[in-house]
Design an enzyme around this catalytic site. Structure first.
Site, PDB file in Angstrom:
ATOM      1  N   CYS A  15      14.260  10.983   5.229  1.00 43.66           N
ATOM      2  CA  CYS A  15      14.155  10.544   6.631  1.00 43.66           C
ATOM      3  C   CYS A  15      15.455  10.738   7.392  1.00 43.66           C
ATOM      4  O   CYS A  15      15.436  11.006   8.581  1.00 43.66           O
ATOM      5  CB  CYS A  15      13.713   9.098   6.696  1.00 43.66           C
ATOM      6  SG  CYS A  15      14.709   8.042   5.679  1.00 43.66           S
TER       7      CYS A  15
ATOM      8  N   LYS B 199       0.876  -1.169   0.000  1.00 43.80           N
ATOM      9  CA  LYS B 199       0.000   0.000   0.000  1.00 43.80           C
ATOM     10  C   LYS B 199       0.919   1.226   0.000  1.00 43.80           C
ATOM     11  O   LYS B 199       1.507   1.574   1.012  1.00 43.80           O
ATOM     12  CB  LYS B 199      -0.922   0.029   1.228  1.00 43.80           C
ATOM     13  CG  LYS B 199      -2.074   0.964   0.971  1.00 43.80           C
ATOM     14  CD  LYS B 199      -2.433   1.954   2.024  1.00 43.80           C
ATOM     15  CE  LYS B 199      -1.522   2.949   2.588  1.00 43.80           C
ATOM     16  NZ  LYS B 199      -1.433   4.235   1.867  1.00 43.80           N
TER      17      LYS B 199
ATOM     18  N   GLU C  66      10.740  16.546  14.344  1.00 46.71           N
ATOM     19  CA  GLU C  66      11.122  16.397  12.939  1.00 46.71           C
ATOM     20  C   GLU C  66      10.275  17.334  12.082  1.00 46.71           C
ATOM     21  O   GLU C  66       9.071  17.438  12.287  1.00 46.71           O
ATOM     22  CB  GLU C  66      10.829  14.938  12.551  1.00 46.71           C
ATOM     23  CG  GLU C  66      11.137  14.589  11.126  1.00 46.71           C
ATOM     24  CD  GLU C  66      10.723  13.157  10.784  1.00 46.71           C
ATOM     25  OE1 GLU C  66       9.669  12.706  11.243  1.00 46.71           O
ATOM     26  OE2 GLU C  66      11.472  12.503  10.040  1.00 46.71           O
TER      27      GLU C  66
ATOM     28  N   GLU D 279      10.646   1.384  10.032  1.00 48.71           N
ATOM     29  CA  GLU D 279      11.614   2.450   9.711  1.00 48.71           C
ATOM     30  C   GLU D 279      10.871   3.758   9.930  1.00 48.71           C
ATOM     31  O   GLU D 279      10.008   4.118   9.128  1.00 48.71           O
ATOM     32  CB  GLU D 279      12.058   2.352   8.245  1.00 48.71           C
ATOM     33  CG  GLU D 279      12.756   1.068   7.868  1.00 48.71           C
ATOM     34  CD  GLU D 279      14.130   0.939   8.464  1.00 48.71           C
ATOM     35  OE1 GLU D 279      14.649   1.932   9.012  1.00 48.71           O
ATOM     36  OE2 GLU D 279      14.685  -0.166   8.408  1.00 48.71           O
TER      37      GLU D 279
HETATM   38  P1  TAP Z   1       2.820   8.206   7.860  1.00 49.93           P
HETATM   39  O1  TAP Z   1       1.746   9.192   8.011  1.00 49.93           O
HETATM   40  O2  TAP Z   1       3.219   7.385   9.024  1.00 49.93           O
HETATM   41  O3  TAP Z   1       2.376   7.257   6.646  1.00 49.93           O
HETATM   42  C1  TAP Z   1       3.181   6.207   6.172  1.00 49.93           C
HETATM   43  C2  TAP Z   1       2.306   5.187   5.489  1.00 49.93           C
HETATM   44  O4  TAP Z   1       1.442   4.594   6.466  1.00 49.93           O
HETATM   45  C3  TAP Z   1       1.378   5.774   4.425  1.00 49.93           C
HETATM   46  O5  TAP Z   1       1.245   4.852   3.373  1.00 49.93           O
HETATM   47  C4  TAP Z   1       0.079   5.926   5.192  1.00 49.93           C
HETATM   48  O6  TAP Z   1      -1.073   5.985   4.380  1.00 49.93           O
HETATM   49  C5  TAP Z   1       0.099   4.666   6.024  1.00 49.93           C
HETATM   50  N1  TAP Z   1      -0.796   4.661   7.168  1.00 49.93           N
HETATM   51  C6  TAP Z   1      -1.331   5.723   7.829  1.00 49.93           C
HETATM   52  N2  TAP Z   1      -2.146   5.295   8.822  1.00 49.93           N
HETATM   53  C7  TAP Z   1      -2.123   3.942   8.792  1.00 49.93           C
HETATM   54  C8  TAP Z   1      -2.755   2.922   9.565  1.00 49.93           C
HETATM   55  N3  TAP Z   1      -3.578   3.201  10.574  1.00 49.93           N
HETATM   56  N4  TAP Z   1      -2.499   1.632   9.255  1.00 49.93           N
HETATM   57  C9  TAP Z   1      -1.669   1.319   8.243  1.00 49.93           C
HETATM   58  N5  TAP Z   1      -1.065   2.240   7.461  1.00 49.93           N
HETATM   59  C10 TAP Z   1      -1.275   3.540   7.742  1.00 49.93           C
HETATM   60  O7  TAP Z   1       4.155   8.874   7.368  1.00 49.93           O
HETATM   61  P2  TAP Z   1       4.325   9.882   6.156  1.00 49.93           P
HETATM   62  O8  TAP Z   1       3.808  11.186   6.584  1.00 49.93           O
HETATM   63  O9  TAP Z   1       3.800   9.270   4.909  1.00 49.93           O
HETATM   64  O10 TAP Z   1       5.903   9.899   5.996  1.00 49.93           O
HETATM   65  C11 TAP Z   1       6.686  10.749   6.735  1.00 49.93           C
HETATM   66  C12 TAP Z   1       7.340  10.000   7.879  1.00 49.93           C
HETATM   67  O11 TAP Z   1       8.010   8.849   7.395  1.00 49.93           O
HETATM   68  C13 TAP Z   1       8.410  10.832   8.548  1.00 49.93           C
HETATM   69  O12 TAP Z   1       8.310  10.707   9.943  1.00 49.93           O
HETATM   70  C14 TAP Z   1       9.712  10.212   8.066  1.00 49.93           C
HETATM   71  O13 TAP Z   1      10.798  10.391   8.903  1.00 49.93           O
HETATM   72  C15 TAP Z   1       9.334   8.786   7.931  1.00 49.93           C
HETATM   73  N6  TAP Z   1      10.235   8.098   7.024  1.00 49.93           N
HETATM   74  C16 TAP Z   1      11.148   7.248   7.563  1.00 49.93           C
HETATM   75  C17 TAP Z   1      12.032   6.589   6.733  1.00 49.93           C
HETATM   76  C18 TAP Z   1      13.015   5.650   7.336  1.00 49.93           C
HETATM   77  S1  TAP Z   1      13.814   4.685   6.357  1.00 49.93           S
HETATM   78  N7  TAP Z   1      13.188   5.584   8.628  1.00 49.93           N
HETATM   79  C19 TAP Z   1      11.999   6.800   5.353  1.00 49.93           C
HETATM   80  C20 TAP Z   1      11.067   7.684   4.846  1.00 49.93           C
HETATM   81  C21 TAP Z   1      10.167   8.333   5.692  1.00 49.93           C
HETATM   82  P3  TAP Z   1      -1.591   7.417   3.805  1.00 49.93           P
HETATM   83  O14 TAP Z   1      -0.800   7.630   2.582  1.00 49.93           O
HETATM   84  O15 TAP Z   1      -3.014   7.226   3.547  1.00 49.93           O
HETATM   85  O16 TAP Z   1      -1.318   8.440   4.875  1.00 49.93           O
END
Ligand code: TAP
Length: 517
Positions: free
Chosen positions: A321, A211, A419, A287
């Site tokens: 990230c 997803k 962050e 992650e």
């Molecule tokens: P999230 O809001 O956590 O979303 C990540 C993924 O999870 C999206 O596909 C999201 O869907 C999904 N999701 C949301 N709620 C969920 C639930 N209840 N059950 C299952 N899946 C769910 O993060 P983001 O805003 O997309 O990304 C930014 C964050 O990712 C930052 O904190 C960043 O640091 C972190 N990040 C970490 C890394 C590594 S390698 N550590 C790499 C990249 C990013 P939707 O698209 O519908 O929201």
């Protein structure tokens, strides 16, 4: 020839047949690219239950690009059933070497389509095209090639255990795939996050469904098309754009999903871990977020420190990230460092990410842009000094945010602790005579994803590497990741690694066999 026979029988469509799907034609970068817009389940593109769709917005002009199918929990269940049947059916018949060959085929196809993939990524996520080509797509291809090489090198051990005399005993381990894996990824590097996880997962012999983030699922859908052309049997790879709160949640809750690979924020990671435990105790790797410290000592190579210090924050418009969430600059060079950063920022080209001269594109989506503006407001309210940016780029349509610099940041401020995930440099001073308190400050965060240090003194650098609580340490460089090097965080940045041999183990289970003779 055995492989070719199998693939002809097993794949939904050989490379010379027309694959049937509803598509949106993206006209950009002097190309016309057909991008599938339906869910990819069991080797076919299909509508979502009730024809639900998501609107995909181009962050460069804020216009709706297209609509794509939006998966429901029922759609997720269909994909899981397909992945389950494939795991216990055709996928089991494929030898590890054949599996590796399929992955190489896929990497070759991605290579042949890399301009198309990079164009889609650029339009959909706002990534600068040149970076999309090199990193988003380039490193994705490398991940598939790297993990393809592991397929026939997954081995167990023989273990000398105590036999019950007079008998002998042979104990050995087998590394086995886990089964159906769910993958959930964020929006910052859509294709690369997919590839880092899925290449390791598939190399280990699992089947999967992904997803992707709801804001930019288009490269994942183009990728799905390529998996058919590469010859993957139906059901091995399934791609379901949808919302985290329903499709994502359904993946985490599903009884037949045995492993969940997640990249995203720490709060959602915690929530998902609970769902994994409550449903069927599925294994999970997380992650998560970061607030990575970068230390710049006065004895550094200043040119290098400025160049890498800039990219540690502004690379991929800060949607990175491992971005340095906090820079600690030694007091003796503090003012000079800022002067040089500001000089470079004033000449940074901001604009259409498809333009080859652009260095800084739009943020991924509106809610994220709004979050960055609020983040800066908090910084100013708390008394940090805003020396550059902090606002939208004037006169530009699209989610453009001016690269930003804050100085005089103290440890207790919101912007020093949270962050931003955007192009915001947060600078604090330190005294070179008190490295102990510097290390204490650098480690005073619940995150532990990455870190960096600039110094010409190898002793100082290695001592920093010893003492910093982070999964990645860069010395005199930043953002230097490689598909062969394990990547992942400590503390509330999660656990489990992407990339390298360690990532394979995230998608394997160990069986121990004991034979008495
Ligand atoms: P999230 O809001 O956590 O979303 C990540 C993924 O999870 C999206 O596909 C999201 O869907 C999904 N999701 C949301 N709620 C969920 C639930 N209840 N059950 C299952 N899946 C769910 O993060 P983001 O805003 O997309 O990304 C930014 C964050 O990712 C930052 O904190 C960043 O640091 C972190 N990040 C970490 C890394 C590594 S390698 N550590 C790499 C990249 C990013 P939707 O698209 O519908 O929201």
């Amino acid at each position: 020839s055995e492989l070719v026979r199998f693939l002809r029988q097993g794949s939904a469509c050989s490379s010379d047949q027309q694959l049937d799907f509803e598509a949106f034609t993206l006209k950009a970068n002097k190309r016309k690219i057909r991008v599938p817009t339906q869910l990819f389940i069991n080797g076919e593109f299909v509508d979502a239950e009730g024809q639900r769709t998501l609107e995909i917005v181009n962050p460069t002009n804020e216009e709706v690009l297209c609509k794509v199918a939006c998966a429901s929990a029922t759609d997720v269940d269909k994909a899981v059933q397909a992945a389950h049947s494939a795991f216990y059916g055709p996928w089991k018949q494929i030898t590890p070497r054949q599996r590796g060959q399929l992955m190489v085929n896929l990497a070759d196809l991605m290579e042949r389509n890399k301009e198309e993939l990079a164009t889609i990524e650029s339009v959909d996520s706002g990534a600068v095209y040149t970076l999309a080509l090199k990193t988003h797509v380039g490193m994705s291809i490398e991940a598939w090639r790297y993990f393809a090489g592991w397929c026939d090198k997954i081995q167990g051990n023989t273990i000398p255990v105590n036999p019950a005399r007079p008998n002998n005993v042979l104990t050995f381990t087998r590394k086995e795939p886990i089964g159906v894996c769910g993958l959930i990824t964020p929006w910052n590097y859509p294709l690369m996050m997919l590839s880092w996880k899925m290449a390791a997962c598939v190399a280990a012999g699992n089947t999967c469904l992904i997803k992707p983030a709801q804001t930019c699922p288009l490269t994942a859908l183009k990728f799905a098309e390529l998996t058919v052309r590469a010859g993957f049997p139906p059901g091995v790879i399934n791609v379901l754009p949808g919302k985290g709160s329903d499709a994502g949640q359904a993946v985490a809750d599903h009884q037949l999903v045995r492993k969940l690979g997640f990249t995203g924020s720490t709060p959602i990671g915690k929530h998902i871990m609970k769902s994994c435990a409550d449903s069927n105790l599925k294994k999970c790797s997380l992650e998560l977020g970061g607030k990575s410290p970068l230390i710049i000592f006065a004895d550094c190579d200043m040119d290098k420190a400025v160049k890498h210090g800039m990219s540690s924050v502004f690379f991929n418009k800060g949607e990175n990230c491992i971005a340095a969430g906090r820079l600690f600059v030694e007091d003796r060079i503090h003012d000079e460092f800022i002067r040089r950063v500001l000089k470079d920022l004033r000449t940074m080209t901001i604009g259409d990410p498809l333009d080859r001269s652009t260095v800084h594109g739009p943020q991924n989506h509106k809610a994220h842009l709004d979050k960055l503006l609020e983040f800066c407001r908090r910084g100013v309210d708390d008394g940090a000094k805003l020396v550059y940016g902090g606002c939208r780029v004037p006169h530009l349509k699209g989610y453009f945010f001016t690269p930003t610099v804050f100085t005089n940041v103290t440890d207790d401020m919101f912007i020093a602790q949270e962050e931003s995930f955007g192009p915001i440099m947060i600078i604090s001073k330190f005294s070179g005579s008190d490295v102990d308190s510097l290390m204490e400050r650098a480690n005073r965060t619940e995150y532990g994803l990455a870190s960096g240090v600039f110094t010409k003194d190898i002793g100082k650098a290695l001592s920093f590497a010893d003492r910093i609580e982070a999964g990645t340490v860069f010395v005199n460089v930043y953002n230097k990741t490689d598909v062969a090097a394990p990547f992942g965080g400590f503390k509330q940045s999660g656990y489990g690694k992407d990339l390298g041999q360690e990532a394979l183990n995230e998608y394997l289970k160990t069986k121990c066999v004991t034979v008495e003779y």
